[in-house]
Design a protein around this motif. Sequence first.
Motif, PDB file in Angstrom:
ATOM      1  N   SER A  80      -8.154  16.293 -12.170  1.00  0.00           N
ATOM      2  CA  SER A  80      -8.252  16.759 -13.566  1.00  0.00           C
ATOM      3  C   SER A  80      -7.520  18.090 -13.750  1.00  0.00           C
ATOM      4  N   GLU A  81      -7.594  18.945 -12.744  1.00  0.00           N
ATOM      5  CA  GLU A  81      -6.932  20.257 -12.861  1.00  0.00           C
ATOM      6  C   GLU A  81      -5.412  20.070 -12.944  1.00  0.00           C
ATOM      7  N   VAL A  82      -4.908  19.105 -12.198  1.00  0.00           N
ATOM      8  CA  VAL A  82      -3.458  18.842 -12.223  1.00  0.00           C
ATOM      9  C   VAL A  82      -3.061  18.287 -13.599  1.00  0.00           C
TER      10      VAL A  82
ATOM     11  N   TRP B 292      -2.612   9.942   4.807  1.00  0.00           N
ATOM     12  CA  TRP B 292      -4.058   9.829   4.574  1.00  0.00           C
ATOM     13  C   TRP B 292      -4.347   8.913   3.377  1.00  0.00           C
ATOM     14  N   HIS B 293      -5.563   8.393   3.351  1.00  0.00           N
ATOM     15  CA  HIS B 293      -6.097   7.659   2.183  1.00  0.00           C
ATOM     16  C   HIS B 293      -5.199   6.487   1.765  1.00  0.00           C
ATOM     17  N   VAL B 294      -4.642   5.761   2.706  1.00  0.00           N
ATOM     18  CA  VAL B 294      -3.702   4.688   2.325  1.00  0.00           C
ATOM     19  C   VAL B 294      -4.514   3.466   1.845  1.00  0.00           C
ATOM     20  N   THR B 295      -4.677   3.397   0.531  1.00  0.00           N
ATOM     21  CA  THR B 295      -5.570   2.406  -0.070  1.00  0.00           C
ATOM     22  C   THR B 295      -5.046   0.981   0.122  1.00  0.00           C
ATOM     23  N   SER B 296      -5.939   0.103   0.520  1.00  0.00           N
ATOM     24  CA  SER B 296      -5.667  -1.325   0.738  1.00  0.00           C
ATOM     25  C   SER B 296      -4.785  -1.564   1.954  1.00  0.00           C
TER      26      SER B 296
ATOM     27  N   GLY C 157      -1.371  16.644  -1.152  1.00  0.00           N
ATOM     28  CA  GLY C 157      -2.052  15.683  -2.011  1.00  0.00           C
ATOM     29  C   GLY C 157      -1.623  15.940  -3.436  1.00  0.00           C
ATOM     30  N   SER C 158      -2.293  16.894  -4.074  1.00  0.00           N
ATOM     31  CA  SER C 158      -1.895  17.275  -5.436  1.00  0.00           C
ATOM     32  C   SER C 158      -0.434  17.705  -5.459  1.00  0.00           C
ATOM     33  N   ASP C 159      -0.033  18.429  -4.440  1.00  0.00           N
ATOM     34  CA  ASP C 159       1.330  18.943  -4.388  1.00  0.00           C
ATOM     35  C   ASP C 159       2.182  18.027  -3.498  1.00  0.00           C
TER      36      ASP C 159
ATOM     37  N   ALA D  44       0.872  -1.181   0.000  1.00  0.00           N
ATOM     38  CA  ALA D  44       0.000   0.000   0.000  1.00  0.00           C
ATOM     39  C   ALA D  44       0.904   1.224   0.000  1.00  0.00           C
ATOM     40  N   TYR D  45       0.362   2.334  -0.501  1.00  0.00           N
ATOM     41  CA  TYR D  45       1.164   3.558  -0.684  1.00  0.00           C
ATOM     42  C   TYR D  45       0.801   4.602   0.355  1.00  0.00           C
ATOM     43  N   ALA D  46       1.769   4.983   1.159  1.00  0.00           N
ATOM     44  CA  ALA D  46       1.545   6.001   2.193  1.00  0.00           C
ATOM     45  C   ALA D  46       2.306   7.256   1.771  1.00  0.00           C
ATOM     46  N   ILE D  47       1.651   8.045   0.930  1.00  0.00           N
ATOM     47  CA  ILE D  47       2.303   9.251   0.402  1.00  0.00           C
ATOM     48  C   ILE D  47       1.512  10.499   0.798  1.00  0.00           C
ATOM     49  N   THR D  48       0.219  10.525   0.464  1.00  0.00           N
ATOM     50  CA  THR D  48      -0.609  11.724   0.701  1.00  0.00           C
ATOM     51  C   THR D  48      -0.715  12.057   2.194  1.00  0.00           C
ATOM     52  N   GLU D  49      -0.788  13.354   2.476  1.00  0.00           N
ATOM     53  CA  GLU D  49      -0.980  13.824   3.854  1.00  0.00           C
ATOM     54  C   GLU D  49      -2.109  14.860   3.868  1.00  0.00           C
TER      55      GLU D  49
HETATM   56  C1  LIG Z   1     -10.304   6.862  -2.536  1.00  0.00           C
HETATM   57  C2  LIG Z   1      -8.941   7.472  -2.503  1.00  0.00           C
HETATM   58  C3  LIG Z   1      -7.843   6.647  -2.457  1.00  0.00           C
HETATM   59  C4  LIG Z   1      -6.552   7.181  -2.408  1.00  0.00           C
HETATM   60  N1  LIG Z   1      -5.476   6.340  -2.293  1.00  0.00           N
HETATM   61  C5  LIG Z   1      -4.256   6.861  -2.025  1.00  0.00           C
HETATM   62  C6  LIG Z   1      -3.152   6.006  -1.710  1.00  0.00           C
HETATM   63  O1  LIG Z   1      -3.268   4.775  -1.731  1.00  0.00           O
HETATM   64  N2  LIG Z   1      -1.978   6.567  -1.354  1.00  0.00           N
HETATM   65  C7  LIG Z   1      -1.808   7.917  -1.337  1.00  0.00           C
HETATM   66  O2  LIG Z   1      -0.712   8.365  -1.007  1.00  0.00           O
HETATM   67  N3  LIG Z   1      -2.823   8.759  -1.672  1.00  0.00           N
HETATM   68  C8  LIG Z   1      -4.050   8.266  -1.989  1.00  0.00           C
HETATM   69  N4  LIG Z   1      -5.101   9.095  -2.295  1.00  0.00           N
HETATM   70  C9  LIG Z   1      -4.890  10.541  -2.308  1.00  0.00           C
HETATM   71  C10 LIG Z   1      -5.065  11.172  -3.669  1.00  0.00           C
HETATM   72  O3  LIG Z   1      -3.977  10.901  -4.499  1.00  0.00           O
HETATM   73  C11 LIG Z   1      -5.300  12.674  -3.414  1.00  0.00           C
HETATM   74  O4  LIG Z   1      -6.580  12.804  -2.863  1.00  0.00           O
HETATM   75  C12 LIG Z   1      -5.166  13.493  -4.671  1.00  0.00           C
HETATM   76  O5  LIG Z   1      -3.848  13.531  -5.123  1.00  0.00           O
HETATM   77  C13 LIG Z   1      -5.640  14.943  -4.437  1.00  0.00           C
HETATM   78  O6  LIG Z   1      -5.021  15.471  -3.311  1.00  0.00           O
HETATM   79  P1  LIG Z   1      -5.910  16.156  -2.146  1.00  0.00           P
HETATM   80  O7  LIG Z   1      -7.012  15.217  -1.808  1.00  0.00           O
HETATM   81  O8  LIG Z   1      -5.001  16.554  -1.056  1.00  0.00           O
HETATM   82  O9  LIG Z   1      -6.552  17.388  -2.824  1.00  0.00           O
HETATM   83  P2  LIG Z   1      -5.894  18.855  -2.891  1.00  0.00           P
HETATM   84  O10 LIG Z   1      -4.484  18.760  -3.272  1.00  0.00           O
HETATM   85  O11 LIG Z   1      -6.262  19.568  -1.637  1.00  0.00           O
HETATM   86  O12 LIG Z   1      -6.706  19.444  -4.084  1.00  0.00           O
HETATM   87  C14 LIG Z   1      -8.105  19.741  -3.938  1.00  0.00           C
HETATM   88  C15 LIG Z   1      -8.634  20.122  -5.287  1.00  0.00           C
HETATM   89  O13 LIG Z   1      -8.008  21.332  -5.671  1.00  0.00           O
HETATM   90  C16 LIG Z   1      -7.877  21.389  -7.060  1.00  0.00           C
HETATM   91  N5  LIG Z   1      -6.471  21.632  -7.382  1.00  0.00           N
HETATM   92  C17 LIG Z   1      -5.385  21.050  -6.856  1.00  0.00           C
HETATM   93  N6  LIG Z   1      -4.266  21.499  -7.433  1.00  0.00           N
HETATM   94  C18 LIG Z   1      -4.640  22.396  -8.350  1.00  0.00           C
HETATM   95  C19 LIG Z   1      -3.949  23.194  -9.303  1.00  0.00           C
HETATM   96  N7  LIG Z   1      -2.622  23.151  -9.421  1.00  0.00           N
HETATM   97  N8  LIG Z   1      -4.688  23.992 -10.101  1.00  0.00           N
HETATM   98  C20 LIG Z   1      -6.028  24.041 -10.000  1.00  0.00           C
HETATM   99  N9  LIG Z   1      -6.730  23.304  -9.137  1.00  0.00           N
HETATM  100  C21 LIG Z   1      -6.059  22.490  -8.321  1.00  0.00           C
HETATM  101  C22 LIG Z   1      -8.375  20.057  -7.611  1.00  0.00           C
HETATM  102  O14 LIG Z   1      -9.725  20.195  -8.007  1.00  0.00           O
HETATM  103  C23 LIG Z   1      -8.293  19.145  -6.428  1.00  0.00           C
HETATM  104  O15 LIG Z   1      -9.167  18.055  -6.504  1.00  0.00           O
HETATM  105  C24 LIG Z   1      -6.390   8.583  -2.408  1.00  0.00           C
HETATM  106  C25 LIG Z   1      -7.501   9.411  -2.470  1.00  0.00           C
HETATM  107  C26 LIG Z   1      -8.778   8.876  -2.509  1.00  0.00           C
HETATM  108  C27 LIG Z   1      -9.955   9.785  -2.544  1.00  0.00           C
END
Ligand SMILES: Cc1cc2nc3c(=O)[nH]c(=O)nc-3n(C[C@H](O)[C@H](O)[C@H](O)COP(=O)(O)OP(=O)(O)OC[C@H]3O[C@@H](n4cnc5c(N)ncnc54)[C@H](O)[C@@H]3O)c2cc1C
Length: 390
Positions: free
Chosen positions: A370-372, A156-160, A132-134, A123-128
């Motif tokens: 999608s925005e990313v 956060w969101h550590v799938t599986s 997330g996006s960044d 499982a991947y523990a990357i997002t906090e």
């Molecule tokens: C069901 C599920 C499973 C997941 N599994 C994993 C996993 O196994 N391991 C893991 O590490 N992560 C996991 N994730 C995390 C996932 O990769 C992040 O949720 C995703 O990358 C978006 O990050 P965030 O949720 O922090 O949203 P944010 O970074 O807070 O972004 C919120 C919204 O802002 C907008 N936004 C962001 N950046 C920009 C930009 N540059 N320009 C314009 N708009 C922007 C987008 O609409 C985005 O959806 C999971 C998420 C979900 C929901």
Amino acid sequence: MSHQLSPVDREVQSRARRFVDEELIPWEVHAEMHDGEIPPDVREKHEHLARELGLTAINQPKELGGHGYTTRQQVLIMEQAGRVTNALGWLVSTPPSWLPAVATSYQMERWVLPTIAGEKHEAYAITEENAGSDVSALAATARREGDEYVLNGVKWHVTSANLADYLFFQGVLTEGSRAGEHGFFFVDIDTPGIRHVRTPAYTHTYAHHHWEIAFEDVRVPAANLVGQEGDGMSFAREWFRFERLMIAARCCGAAERLIEEMTAFAEARQIGVKKLADHQAIEFMLADSVTELWGARLMTYRTADEVDQGADVKLLHAHASMAKLTASEMANRVADRAVQIFGGRGYMRENVAERFWRELRVDRIWEGASEVQRAIIADQLRKRGTGIVR
Ligand SMILES: Cc1cc2nc3c(=O)[nH]c(=O)nc-3n(C[C@H](O)[C@H](O)[C@H](O)COP(=O)(O)OP(=O)(O)OC[C@H]3O[C@@H](n4cnc5c(N)ncnc54)[C@H](O)[C@@H]3O)c2cc1C
């Protein structure tokens, strides 16, 4: 025959399709009504069959226990996995394809080969919370102490995670010449200091949960570092490129299933003196759906072929983003139309349209929202011009 599939491609595709149709799809409603779970003996049978049919570790070479499929063939299989709801298709596994090239022999023996063999799960523990996006905003840290690293942070969101034997942890290095850059680590899930914080509820109904996990002074041997210090971000990028293409494939599969189901319903449902399918409003929804699917599929297959042909990695990065963006947004539109065509039935959890309508939503968010994807594509356009789509 519009996609120029070889006889081998077609055989791989129909093998995966038969498995999904005959074994997995019949269990979708059961899974939906039982928190994503199916009976353990059925799950074991599915796992066994998937291995027998060559549908696990589909992105690994033969010499490591995989099947040596081309990327196009991986996409064909993943499309079929996308036709089933409730993540029942997730037993079509894809351990990180970049890993064998950088893993040490210790790491190969302990984690990589058992994962390819289906004996261990990752499982991947990357997002906090604030990264997330960044991904570059990660706050989790990896501090070197002698022959160990000490890991801290909340993921956060550590799938599986509930099914995993080990985690990939990405964190900011605090010491040494690469301080401030990212390290990437294998961490066995039972390592002291790993704390399951909670299991949040999500929109879909999957047996795979997405844990929040705290790493509290988790000590791992230095031998658990993947590649070199500072390599973390490049692994993340490589993974994104692959997984975005696979998401595109799964979305095409989901859309195809939805189109089949809603067309059959519209043909069968009589409203007044007409079949539902004879109403132009419905015909247009069907036409838009199948046309958009074709476009997304062409992009997905073409990108897969480019990977097989060794195209420039920056071009692949842009094309994987375009395929993911197009296919995920297309599949969400198709699912919305499917709910509409099914009417009240389409709002019932026992209906495939309702399940996909919820499940596909995350494909516009994870592995880059999608925005990313648009930001990546615009960046490539500005640097390289319209040559990226010639
Ligand atoms: C069901 C599920 C499973 C997941 N599994 C994993 C996993 O196994 N391991 C893991 O590490 N992560 C996991 N994730 C995390 C996932 O990769 C992040 O949720 C995703 O990358 C978006 O990050 P965030 O949720 O922090 O949203 P944010 O970074 O807070 O972004 C919120 C919204 O802002 C907008 N936004 C962001 N950046 C920009 C930009 N540059 N320009 C314009 N708009 C922007 C987008 O609409 C985005 O959806 C999971 C998420 C979900 C929901």
